[in-house]
Design a protein around this motif. Sequence first.
Motif, PDB file in Angstrom:
ATOM      1  N   VAL A  25      -3.247  -1.704   7.512  1.00 52.08           N
ATOM      2  CA  VAL A  25      -1.878  -1.631   8.029  1.00 52.08           C
ATOM      3  C   VAL A  25      -1.536  -0.195   8.407  1.00 52.08           C
ATOM      4  O   VAL A  25      -0.911   0.066   9.442  1.00 52.08           O
ATOM      5  CB  VAL A  25      -0.887  -2.180   6.992  1.00 52.08           C
ATOM      6  CG1 VAL A  25       0.558  -1.971   7.453  1.00 52.08           C
ATOM      7  CG2 VAL A  25      -1.135  -3.664   6.746  1.00 52.08           C
ATOM      8  N   THR A  26      -1.974   0.764   7.574  1.00 51.21           N
ATOM      9  CA  THR A  26      -1.715   2.179   7.876  1.00 51.21           C
ATOM     10  C   THR A  26      -2.377   2.586   9.181  1.00 51.21           C
ATOM     11  O   THR A  26      -1.765   3.259  10.024  1.00 51.21           O
ATOM     12  CB  THR A  26      -2.227   3.065   6.734  1.00 51.21           C
ATOM     13  OG1 THR A  26      -1.580   2.701   5.514  1.00 51.21           O
ATOM     14  CG2 THR A  26      -1.929   4.531   7.016  1.00 51.21           C
ATOM     15  N   GLY A  29      -0.533   1.123  12.081  1.00 51.65           N
ATOM     16  CA  GLY A  29       0.677   1.887  12.358  1.00 51.65           C
ATOM     17  C   GLY A  29       0.382   3.188  13.088  1.00 51.65           C
ATOM     18  O   GLY A  29       1.126   3.589  13.983  1.00 51.65           O
ATOM     19  N   MET A  58       5.924  -0.546   9.727  1.00 51.46           N
ATOM     20  CA  MET A  58       4.579  -0.661   9.167  1.00 51.46           C
ATOM     21  C   MET A  58       4.334   0.394   8.095  1.00 51.46           C
ATOM     22  O   MET A  58       3.596   0.153   7.131  1.00 51.46           O
ATOM     23  CB  MET A  58       3.540  -0.545  10.290  1.00 51.46           C
ATOM     24  CG  MET A  58       3.649  -1.660  11.319  1.00 51.46           C
ATOM     25  SD  MET A  58       2.412  -1.552  12.635  1.00 51.46           S
ATOM     26  CE  MET A  58       0.957  -2.103  11.746  1.00 51.46           C
ATOM     27  N   ASP A  62       2.920  -0.812   4.356  1.00 53.01           N
ATOM     28  CA  ASP A  62       1.616  -0.495   3.745  1.00 53.01           C
ATOM     29  C   ASP A  62       1.764  -0.108   2.272  1.00 53.01           C
ATOM     30  O   ASP A  62       0.972  -0.537   1.426  1.00 53.01           O
ATOM     31  CB  ASP A  62       0.877   0.581   4.541  1.00 53.01           C
ATOM     32  CG  ASP A  62       1.645   1.895   4.622  1.00 53.01           C
ATOM     33  OD1 ASP A  62       2.732   1.996   4.025  1.00 53.01           O
ATOM     34  OD2 ASP A  62       1.157   2.824   5.286  1.00 53.01           O
TER      35      ASP A  62
END
Length: 252
Positions: A25-26, A29, A58, A62
């Motif tokens: 997710v990081t 983003g 995002m 995370d």
Amino acid sequence: MRRFGPRNPDSLDRVPVLQLLPNMVTLAGMCVGLTSIRFAMDERFGVAVFLLLVAAVMDGLDGLIARRLQATSEIGAQLDSLSDFLCFGVAPGVLIYQFHLAPAGSLGWIFVLVFAAATCLRLARFNVMSGKAQEDDTANTHFVGVPAPAGAMLALMPAFATLGGVVDFHQVPLLVAAWIGVVALLMISKVRTLSPKSIRVPRRLIGPIMFALVIGVGLTFSRPWALLLVLDLVYLGLVIRSLAAARWRLFG
């Protein structure tokens, strides 16, 4: 009872997919923030601002996912800071320069550099202080200075106003540059600002807040930029309140 015997070597080289989800997710983003820069360079500013908003969402997800899955790690923390610097330090600076500060030339770019440097300092200080969070009760309920995502949203306030048709800041690039400098100072200040964990809502206000939320959802589809401008002004009011209640000290 401890088991003795040969281990499966493959088990030492495999990691559950859920443990990788926060870092994925990081990285996603970060890609969204980098793509925002591309659209800003193409002068598609509405899309660029929207992508930064997605990156901010995002960024919150995370950390939440990592805590829920108990998948926090040192590499995840460092990756998150690097992504934050790109999404909330570099990308907003490039967007504001392309949108408002280009007529100011080198002077406008200097303020972009100041904003990016302030974001970098803010994130570095957060990394250092994160290890002391358990020792300080206020670390969980207050931020020291304006956080990087909030600073990016404040820096984008002129863009929100222009896109929403409230005020056109194209004609006053020096005013926008000065505002970017003010936001940079707010980020590196040592004034404690409220975090969501510290906010307590009286029961009598729950009804009006829910009603305001419904109005906000409606504005999201009709006047999204005006709504973002209002949210920025509300947060700025909270920051000013913190400044009034504390001694002004710069990062040192």
